[in-house]
Design a protein around this motif. Structure first.
Motif, short mmCIF file in Angstrom:
data_model
loop_
_atom_site.label_atom_id
_atom_site.label_comp_id
_atom_site.label_asym_id
_atom_site.label_seq_id
_atom_site.Cartn_x
_atom_site.Cartn_y
_atom_site.Cartn_z
N ASP A 159 0.74 -1.37 -0.21
CA ASP A 159 -0.28 -0.04 -0.21
C ASP A 159 0.97 1.45 0.00
OD1 ASP A 159 -2.16 -1.66 0.00
OD2 ASP A 159 -2.44 -1.44 2.10
N ALA A 160 1.88 1.15 0.84
CA ALA A 160 2.71 2.40 0.90
C ALA A 160 3.51 2.71 -0.47
CB ALA A 160 3.64 2.15 1.93
N MET A 161 4.04 1.79 -1.19
CA MET A 161 4.58 1.74 -2.24
C MET A 161 3.67 2.17 -3.49
SD MET A 161 6.82 -1.18 -4.30
CE MET A 161 7.18 -1.11 -6.05
N MET A 162 2.53 1.53 -3.55
CA MET A 162 1.57 1.85 -4.68
C MET A 162 0.70 3.08 -4.69
SD MET A 162 2.51 -0.18 -7.02
CE MET A 162 3.19 -1.94 -7.31
N SER A 167 8.19 4.62 -4.17
CA SER A 167 8.34 3.47 -5.23
C SER A 167 9.63 3.01 -5.48
CB SER A 167 7.83 4.49 -6.48
OG SER A 167 8.53 5.67 -6.69
N SER A 168 10.66 3.72 -4.88
CA SER A 168 11.82 3.00 -4.85
C SER A 168 12.20 1.99 -3.56
CB SER A 168 12.97 4.11 -4.97
OG SER A 168 13.12 4.62 -3.59
N HIS A 169 13.45 1.21 -3.90
CA HIS A 169 13.49 0.17 -2.69
C HIS A 169 14.15 1.10 -1.77
CE1 HIS A 169 16.49 -1.94 -0.23
NE2 HIS A 169 15.19 -2.87 -0.02
N TYR A 170 14.94 2.35 -2.02
CA TYR A 170 15.54 3.01 -0.68
C TYR A 170 14.50 3.61 0.08
CZ TYR A 170 17.73 7.12 1.43
OH TYR A 170 18.20 7.81 2.42
N CYS A 184 12.91 -3.83 4.46
CA CYS A 184 12.25 -4.43 3.09
C CYS A 184 13.30 -5.07 2.27
CB CYS A 184 11.58 -3.05 2.48
SG CYS A 184 11.08 -3.60 0.95
N PRO A 185 13.06 -6.26 1.84
CA PRO A 185 14.03 -6.78 0.88
C PRO A 185 14.12 -6.17 -0.34
CG PRO A 185 12.32 -8.51 1.48
CD PRO A 185 12.08 -7.17 2.25
N GLN A 186 15.32 -6.19 -1.14
CA GLN A 186 15.60 -5.67 -2.30
C GLN A 186 14.60 -5.99 -3.29
OE1 GLN A 186 19.76 -5.33 -3.30
NE2 GLN A 186 20.16 -3.90 -2.05
N SER A 187 14.18 -7.44 -3.37
CA SER A 187 13.30 -7.95 -4.11
C SER A 187 11.88 -7.59 -4.32
CB SER A 187 13.39 -9.60 -4.16
OG SER A 187 12.88 -9.88 -2.79
N PHE A 188 11.59 -6.83 -3.07
CA PHE A 188 10.01 -6.42 -3.10
C PHE A 188 9.61 -5.61 -4.07
CE2 PHE A 188 6.69 -4.02 -1.14
CZ PHE A 188 5.41 -4.86 -1.14
N PRO A 189 10.11 -4.37 -4.30
CA PRO A 189 9.48 -3.66 -5.40
C PRO A 189 9.07 -4.27 -6.78
CG PRO A 189 11.39 -2.36 -4.33
CD PRO A 189 11.34 -3.83 -3.90
N LYS A 190 10.19 -5.21 -7.27
CA LYS A 190 9.73 -6.13 -8.33
C LYS A 190 8.84 -7.01 -8.38
CE LYS A 190 11.98 -9.02 -11.76
NZ LYS A 190 13.05 -9.73 -12.26
N PHE A 191 8.75 -7.53 -6.95
CA PHE A 191 7.59 -8.67 -6.61
C PHE A 191 6.24 -7.89 -6.70
CE2 PHE A 191 4.61 -9.64 -3.14
CZ PHE A 191 4.34 -10.85 -3.70
N ALA A 192 6.21 -6.67 -5.76
CA ALA A 192 5.01 -5.88 -6.01
C ALA A 192 4.46 -5.36 -7.29
CB ALA A 192 5.33 -4.65 -5.24
N ARG A 193 5.29 -4.95 -8.12
CA ARG A 193 4.93 -4.88 -9.81
C ARG A 193 4.67 -5.89 -10.63
NH1 ARG A 193 9.59 -1.21 -8.87
NH2 ARG A 193 8.87 0.97 -8.24
#
Length: 212
Positions: A159-162, A167-170, A184-193
């Motif tokens: 929810d926070a990302m979208m 939007s960025s991992h940082y 937050c794992p570095q893989s999460f942004p790609k997972f979410a998208r």
């Protein structure tokens, strides 16, 4: 890393053609390197023959797009056959009743954007279920160091990302540490998208015991 392994790695790193060939075998893994990804994709032999056909006017790009959409339409139909679509069927029934011909004139607003989005996520899961290499989600891992504390709260990070601009991992990592008390794992942004809202993934709902 032993000497033999180090020697093989060195061999690959010093042979650019060999390295490019290996990278080309999994172009999707190069998401963080868009220029390299585009280069490898454009030099694929099938991509070259496609561009040649366009130049020679064997077909147009729109013809190609239409052929793909026809294929996707069939994939979508097969994915929906076994899905519980009552939430959309009931919504449509409220609008048109027994006038089945009126269905084709409905708008996105009539059917409900949330309903359509929900169905698309369900279709995404069903598509993966039709192939042999179904996705292995992080919370299903039995080996390695999965951050289970994060994945139990990943719907909040989603929810926070979208919806809140992290939007960025940082940015999302800072938010998770400050708000959820986890990294937050570095893989999460790609997972979410790729997979969307975890609340729409049956595997996550079962694993996390999440309730609406």
């Amino acid at each position: 890393m032993d000497n033999n392994t180090r020697a093989e790695l060195g061999d690959i790193l010093t042979d650019q053609n060999k390295l490019l060939e290996l990278l080309a075998s999994n172009i999707n893994a190069l998401e963080s390197y868009p220029n390299l990804q585009a280069y490898l994709s454009s030099n694929n032999q099938n991509s070259i023959s496609y561009r040649k056909a366009l130049r020679e006017k064997k077909f147009t790009k729109e013809d190609y797009r239409y052929a793909i959409l026809e294929l996707l339409d069939w994939f979508g139909y097969k994915a929906c056959i076994d899905l519980d679509m009552d939430f959309i069927i009931n919504q449509v029934a409220e609008k048109v009743g027994d006038d089945i011909d009126a269905i084709k004139s409905l708008t996105i607003k009539d059917v409900g954007a949330d309903n359509i989005s929900r169905l698309l996520h369900m279709m995404g899961e069903a598509i993966y279920a039709q192939v042999d290499d179904q996705p292995s989600f992080p919370w299903e891992a039995t080996k390695g160091q999965t951050n289970h504390a994060f994945w139990r709260k990943c719907h909040l990070a989603y929810d926070a990302m979208m919806h809140e601009g992290y939007s960025s991992h940082y940015k999302i990592n800072q938010w998770c540490q400050a708000t959820l008390g986890v990294s937050c794992p570095q893989s999460f942004p790609k997972f979410a998208r790729t997979y969307g809202d975890p609340r729409l993934i049956e595997s996550w709902r079962t694993w996390s015991d999440w309730k609406e």
